[in-house]
Design an enzyme around this catalytic site. Structure first.
Site, short mmCIF file in Angstrom:
data_model
loop_
_atom_site.label_atom_id
_atom_site.label_comp_id
_atom_site.label_asym_id
_atom_site.label_seq_id
_atom_site.Cartn_x
_atom_site.Cartn_y
_atom_site.Cartn_z
N PRO A 89 46.54 39.14 51.91
CG PRO A 89 46.38 36.99 52.80
CD PRO A 89 47.12 37.80 51.81
CD GLU A 116 52.66 29.93 55.28
OE1 GLU A 116 51.82 30.44 56.04
OE2 GLU A 116 52.37 29.09 54.40
NE ARG A 154 35.22 47.99 34.63
CZ ARG A 154 34.39 47.58 33.68
NH1 ARG A 154 34.76 46.67 32.83
NH2 ARG A 154 33.18 48.06 33.60
CG ASP A 169 29.82 56.77 33.11
OD1 ASP A 169 30.96 56.47 33.51
OD2 ASP A 169 29.61 57.39 32.06
CL1 6GU Z 1 45.79 40.08 47.36
N1 6GU Z 1 46.64 37.71 48.17
C1 6GU Z 1 46.47 36.54 48.82
N2 6GU Z 1 47.49 35.66 48.82
N3 6GU Z 1 45.36 36.20 49.44
C2 6GU Z 1 44.38 37.10 49.43
C3 6GU Z 1 44.47 38.33 48.78
C4 6GU Z 1 45.63 38.61 48.16
N4 6GU Z 1 43.32 38.99 48.96
C5 6GU Z 1 42.54 38.18 49.67
N5 6GU Z 1 43.17 37.05 49.97
#
Ligand code: 6GU
Length: 254
Positions: A89, A116, A154, A169
């Site tokens: 995140p 964590e 894709r 596209d």
């Molecule tokens: Cl890629 N990982 C985690 N653990 N939480 C997230 C994320 C990724 N993207 C948004 N929240």
């Protein structure tokens, strides 16, 4: 392209990538996916991969050693070089522009954290890029990795059939939201299909669809509209949409 996924749950990724367009891309050998479990590179009888955070606090942190050994084995499995991307995140939000960049590479190594997160020294030493899939918290990077894999698969040449390509596209070229779609029956208790779509007037249909795409983008994602380059005709269509969506104004209002 080759994608390696470093995860405590590699089967989760394999499952996710087994269906639809991504599954087909694998069958057609446009995509080869490989899962790597850091637990297989952990020392001791307990095969420990996480430990308590320095400084205290809740949760656990993924340790350097198992991840480093796992990443070394991953790299060594193929001479083709690709960036190590940590799904977190704290990363840069994923966009279609980034997806296009990644899709053009011969290899990606996706690192999924749990708990964590990962010891920051491992991130500093081994990670090339950090990516987030949105402003919310997931319990691990696996869903983020699955999102990257789908979006990138894709775009591999030959992954989409003709109809899917056309849709891709149109989204790619204008950056607008899609217009509404309807199928049979034309008349239903839930409502009627807009008459223009049944008119056979292809120019009018194209105009209506364009106007709906512009109008929905204006209503739902005005931020995308700022980025899109609109023609004079687009502006006129959007202006008409706006006028129709406003409540009727009173006579001679101030
Ligand atoms: Cl890629 N990982 C985690 N653990 N939480 C997230 C994320 C990724 N993207 C948004 N929240």
């Amino acid at each position: 392209m080759r994608i390696d996924v470093v995860s405590l749950f590699p089967e989760f990724i394999a499952q996710c990538a087994g269906f639809g367009v991504v599954g087909r891309a694998q069958e057609r050998a446009l995509l080869s996916l490989h899962g790597w479990n850091p637990r297989d590179y952990a020392e001791g009888g307990y095969r420990r991969v996480d430990d308590r955070p320095f400084g205290g606090g809740p949760g656990m942190v993924m340790m350097i050693e198992p991840l480093q050994a796992c990443l070394a084995a991953t790299r060594a499995a193929d001479p083709v070089v690709g960036p190590v991307i940590y799904l977190t995140p704290q990363g840069t939000p994923l966009t279609q522009a980034k997806v296009r960049q990644l899709a053009a590479l011969p290899r990606l190594i996706l690192l999924c954290g749990r708990y964590e997160g990962v010891d920051e020294r491992l991130v500093a030493a081994e990670v090339d890029e950090e990516i987030s899939i949105g402003d919310y918290v997931l319990s691990g990077g696996e869903l983020g990795a699955a999102v990257v894999i789908d979006a990138v698969a894709r775009l591999q040449e030959g992954a989409l059939n003709d109809a899917e390509s056309a849709i891709q596209d149109s989204f790619e070229s204008d950056g607008l939201l899609d217009c509404p779609h309807y199928t049979h029956p034309a008349s239903h208790a839930l409502g009627e299909v807009p008459a223009v779509l049944r008119s056979g007037d292809h120019a009018a249909i194209a105009r209506w669809r364009r106007q709906q795409a512009l109008g929905r983008t204006w209503l739902r994602r005005p931020d995308l509209l700022d980025e899109a380059s609109l023609s004079k005709a687009d502006r006129a269509l959007l202006e008409a949409f706006r006028r129709d969506s406003l409540p009727p104004s009173g006579e001679g209002g101030a």
